[in-house]
Design a protein around this motif. Structure first.
Motif, short mmCIF file in Angstrom:
data_model
loop_
_atom_site.label_atom_id
_atom_site.label_comp_id
_atom_site.label_asym_id
_atom_site.label_seq_id
_atom_site.Cartn_x
_atom_site.Cartn_y
_atom_site.Cartn_z
N GLN A 5 -26.56 -39.76 30.87
CA GLN A 5 -25.87 -38.84 31.76
C GLN A 5 -26.01 -37.41 31.25
O GLN A 5 -25.75 -37.15 30.08
CB GLN A 5 -24.38 -39.20 31.83
CG GLN A 5 -24.09 -40.56 32.39
CD GLN A 5 -24.42 -40.65 33.87
OE1 GLN A 5 -24.20 -39.73 34.62
NE2 GLN A 5 -24.97 -41.78 34.27
N PRO A 6 -26.44 -36.48 32.08
CA PRO A 6 -26.52 -35.09 31.63
C PRO A 6 -25.13 -34.53 31.36
O PRO A 6 -24.17 -34.90 32.04
CB PRO A 6 -27.19 -34.37 32.81
CG PRO A 6 -26.94 -35.23 33.99
CD PRO A 6 -26.83 -36.64 33.48
N VAL A 7 -25.02 -33.67 30.37
CA VAL A 7 -23.73 -33.05 30.05
C VAL A 7 -23.69 -31.59 30.46
O VAL A 7 -22.62 -31.00 30.53
CB VAL A 7 -23.40 -33.18 28.54
CG1 VAL A 7 -23.22 -34.64 28.16
CG2 VAL A 7 -24.47 -32.54 27.69
N ALA A 8 -24.86 -30.99 30.73
CA ALA A 8 -24.92 -29.59 31.16
C ALA A 8 -26.28 -29.32 31.79
O ALA A 8 -27.24 -30.04 31.55
CB ALA A 8 -24.70 -28.66 29.98
N ASN A 9 -26.32 -28.29 32.59
CA ASN A 9 -27.58 -27.79 33.13
C ASN A 9 -28.10 -26.72 32.17
O ASN A 9 -27.32 -25.94 31.63
CB ASN A 9 -27.36 -27.15 34.50
CG ASN A 9 -26.94 -28.16 35.54
OD1 ASN A 9 -27.62 -29.14 35.77
ND2 ASN A 9 -25.81 -27.91 36.18
N GLY A 10 -29.40 -26.69 31.97
CA GLY A 10 -30.00 -25.67 31.13
C GLY A 10 -30.58 -24.56 31.99
O GLY A 10 -30.74 -24.70 33.20
N ASP A 14 -34.84 -27.84 36.30
CA ASP A 14 -35.49 -27.77 37.61
C ASP A 14 -34.56 -28.13 38.76
O ASP A 14 -34.58 -27.52 39.81
CB ASP A 14 -36.69 -28.71 37.66
CG ASP A 14 -37.85 -28.24 36.81
OD1 ASP A 14 -37.91 -27.04 36.51
OD2 ASP A 14 -38.69 -29.08 36.46
N HIS A 15 -33.74 -29.16 38.56
CA HIS A 15 -32.84 -29.64 39.60
C HIS A 15 -31.42 -29.72 39.02
O HIS A 15 -31.01 -30.77 38.53
CB HIS A 15 -33.28 -31.01 40.10
CG HIS A 15 -34.70 -31.07 40.58
ND1 HIS A 15 -35.21 -30.16 41.47
CD2 HIS A 15 -35.72 -31.89 40.30
CE1 HIS A 15 -36.47 -30.43 41.71
NE2 HIS A 15 -36.81 -31.48 41.00
N PRO A 16 -30.67 -28.62 39.06
CA PRO A 16 -29.32 -28.60 38.49
C PRO A 16 -28.40 -29.65 39.11
O PRO A 16 -28.49 -29.95 40.29
CB PRO A 16 -28.81 -27.19 38.80
CG PRO A 16 -30.00 -26.40 39.18
CD PRO A 16 -31.03 -27.35 39.68
N VAL A 17 -27.55 -30.21 38.28
CA VAL A 17 -26.55 -31.17 38.73
C VAL A 17 -25.28 -30.39 39.08
O VAL A 17 -24.74 -29.68 38.23
CB VAL A 17 -26.25 -32.21 37.63
CG1 VAL A 17 -25.16 -33.17 38.08
CG2 VAL A 17 -27.52 -32.97 37.26
N PRO A 18 -24.81 -30.47 40.33
CA PRO A 18 -23.61 -29.74 40.73
C PRO A 18 -22.41 -30.11 39.85
O PRO A 18 -22.23 -31.27 39.48
CB PRO A 18 -23.37 -30.17 42.18
CG PRO A 18 -24.70 -30.67 42.66
CD PRO A 18 -25.38 -31.24 41.44
N GLY A 19 -21.62 -29.11 39.50
CA GLY A 19 -20.40 -29.35 38.75
C GLY A 19 -20.56 -29.30 37.24
O GLY A 19 -19.57 -29.31 36.52
N LEU A 20 -21.80 -29.25 36.74
CA LEU A 20 -22.01 -29.18 35.30
C LEU A 20 -22.20 -27.72 34.88
O LEU A 20 -22.77 -26.93 35.62
CB LEU A 20 -23.23 -29.99 34.87
CG LEU A 20 -23.13 -31.50 35.01
CD1 LEU A 20 -24.41 -32.16 34.51
CD2 LEU A 20 -21.94 -32.04 34.26
N PRO A 21 -21.73 -27.37 33.68
CA PRO A 21 -21.90 -25.98 33.22
C PRO A 21 -23.37 -25.70 32.90
O PRO A 21 -24.16 -26.62 32.69
CB PRO A 21 -21.06 -25.93 31.94
CG PRO A 21 -21.02 -27.34 31.46
CD PRO A 21 -21.04 -28.19 32.69
N PHE A 22 -23.71 -24.43 32.83
CA PHE A 22 -25.04 -24.01 32.41
C PHE A 22 -24.98 -23.59 30.95
O PHE A 22 -24.01 -22.97 30.51
CB PHE A 22 -25.55 -22.84 33.26
CG PHE A 22 -26.15 -23.28 34.56
CD1 PHE A 22 -27.51 -23.58 34.64
CD2 PHE A 22 -25.37 -23.42 35.68
CE1 PHE A 22 -28.07 -23.99 35.84
CE2 PHE A 22 -25.93 -23.82 36.89
CZ PHE A 22 -27.28 -24.11 36.96
N ILE A 23 -26.02 -23.94 30.19
CA ILE A 23 -26.13 -23.53 28.80
C ILE A 23 -27.48 -22.84 28.58
O ILE A 23 -28.41 -23.02 29.36
CB ILE A 23 -26.01 -24.72 27.83
CG1 ILE A 23 -27.14 -25.74 28.08
CG2 ILE A 23 -24.66 -25.39 27.94
CD1 ILE A 23 -27.33 -26.72 26.97
#
Length: 41
Positions: A5-10, A14-23
């Protein structure tokens, strides 16, 4: 087998997961899977 499971968007995601923070992932060597694995928990 557990799902990863992703914990954050970097910044390079390429395809950000809604609701996750960006790092800022510019320091991660994305061409080196072992280095990425070592940065985990």
């Amino acid at each position: 087998m557990s799902m990863i499971q992703p914990v954050a968007n970097g910044l390079r995601t390429d395809h950000p997961v809604p609701g996750l923070p960006f790092i800022n992932d510019e320091r991660l060597l994305l061409d080196n899977p072992d280095a990425i694995e070592r940065t985990g928990p």
